[in-house]
Write a protein that holds these residues in place. Structure first.
Motif, PDB file in Angstrom:
ATOM      1  N   GLY A  16       0.807  -1.213   0.000  1.00 53.42           N
ATOM      2  CA  GLY A  16       0.000   0.000   0.000  1.00 53.42           C
ATOM      3  C   GLY A  16       0.838   1.259   0.000  1.00 53.42           C
ATOM      4  O   GLY A  16       2.070   1.217  -0.091  1.00 53.42           O
ATOM      5  N   SER A  17       0.147   2.397   0.097  1.00 54.15           N
ATOM      6  CA  SER A  17       0.808   3.706   0.033  1.00 54.15           C
ATOM      7  C   SER A  17       0.336   4.603   1.163  1.00 54.15           C
ATOM      8  O   SER A  17      -0.793   4.470   1.657  1.00 54.15           O
ATOM      9  N   ARG A  19       1.048   8.972   2.384  1.00 57.38           N
ATOM     10  CA  ARG A  19       1.711  10.240   2.123  1.00 57.38           C
ATOM     11  C   ARG A  19       1.863  10.984   3.446  1.00 57.38           C
ATOM     12  O   ARG A  19       0.860  11.362   4.057  1.00 57.38           O
ATOM     13  N   ARG A  67      10.770   3.764  -4.356  1.00 55.85           N
ATOM     14  CA  ARG A  67       9.469   3.586  -3.698  1.00 55.85           C
ATOM     15  C   ARG A  67       8.986   4.864  -3.010  1.00 55.85           C
ATOM     16  O   ARG A  67       7.784   5.125  -2.974  1.00 55.85           O
ATOM     17  N   THR A  69       9.208   9.151  -2.428  1.00 56.56           N
ATOM     18  CA  THR A  69       9.521  10.408  -3.094  1.00 56.56           C
ATOM     19  C   THR A  69       9.345  11.556  -2.110  1.00 56.56           C
ATOM     20  O   THR A  69       8.280  11.702  -1.500  1.00 56.56           O
ATOM     21  N   GLN A  82       6.004  10.800  -0.094  1.00 58.55           N
ATOM     22  CA  GLN A  82       5.099   9.838  -0.707  1.00 58.55           C
ATOM     23  C   GLN A  82       5.739   8.459  -0.620  1.00 58.55           C
ATOM     24  O   GLN A  82       6.846   8.262  -1.121  1.00 58.55           O
ATOM     25  N   ASN A  84       5.283   4.519  -1.465  1.00 51.87           N
ATOM     26  CA  ASN A  84       4.571   3.506  -2.231  1.00 51.87           C
ATOM     27  C   ASN A  84       5.207   2.137  -2.010  1.00 51.87           C
ATOM     28  O   ASN A  84       6.327   2.037  -1.529  1.00 51.87           O
ATOM     29  N   SER A  85       4.470   1.103  -2.379  1.00 46.86           N
ATOM     30  CA  SER A  85       4.981  -0.277  -2.253  1.00 46.86           C
ATOM     31  C   SER A  85       5.556  -0.525  -0.865  1.00 46.86           C
ATOM     32  O   SER A  85       6.661  -1.048  -0.713  1.00 46.86           O
TER      33      SER A  85
END
Length: 122
Positions: A16-17, A19, A67, A69, A82, A84-85
């Protein structure tokens, strides 16, 4: 007085992600380097990502490259991460920090937030 307040942490499944956001006070935010660090239980604080005052230079830990940022919005006095993964090994308290130069070294950062918990379940 500089204050940093992180938000956006939570519990997410692997893959999942999330932020993360860091809201900063202080009129000189646009000239400061910003970094994200994390600390898992029983482990030392670990560098995650950093960004220069203008956003031209960014550094990432090898474990998060591709993954995560990092970004910033100087008009809003904010920096973001951010993610991700996400993996279970990303589970930690995440801190944002402000310093004079962009670096991976935590001792170069003068101000720190209180942290936000990120938990990744398998």
């Amino acid at each position: 007085q500089v204050q940093l307040v992180e938000s956006g942490g939570g519990l997410v499944q692997a893959g999942g992600s999330l932020r993360l956001s860091c809201a900063a006070s202080g009129r000189t935010f646009s000239t400061a380097a910003m970094g994200w660090f994390r600390q898992a239980p029983g482990k030392e604080r670990q560098f995650v990502a950093a960004i220069s005052w203008g956003g031209a230079t960014m550094y990432y830990a090898d474990s998060v490259k591709g993954r995560f940022t990092i970004s910033r919005d100087n008009a809003k006095n904010a920096v973001y991460l951010q993610m991700n993964s996400l993996k279970p090994e990303d589970t930690a308290v995440y801190y944002c920090a402000r310093g004079g130069k962009v670096t991976t070294e935590p001792s170069e950062y003068n101000f720190w937030g209180q942290g936000t918990q990120v938990s990744v379940s398998s």
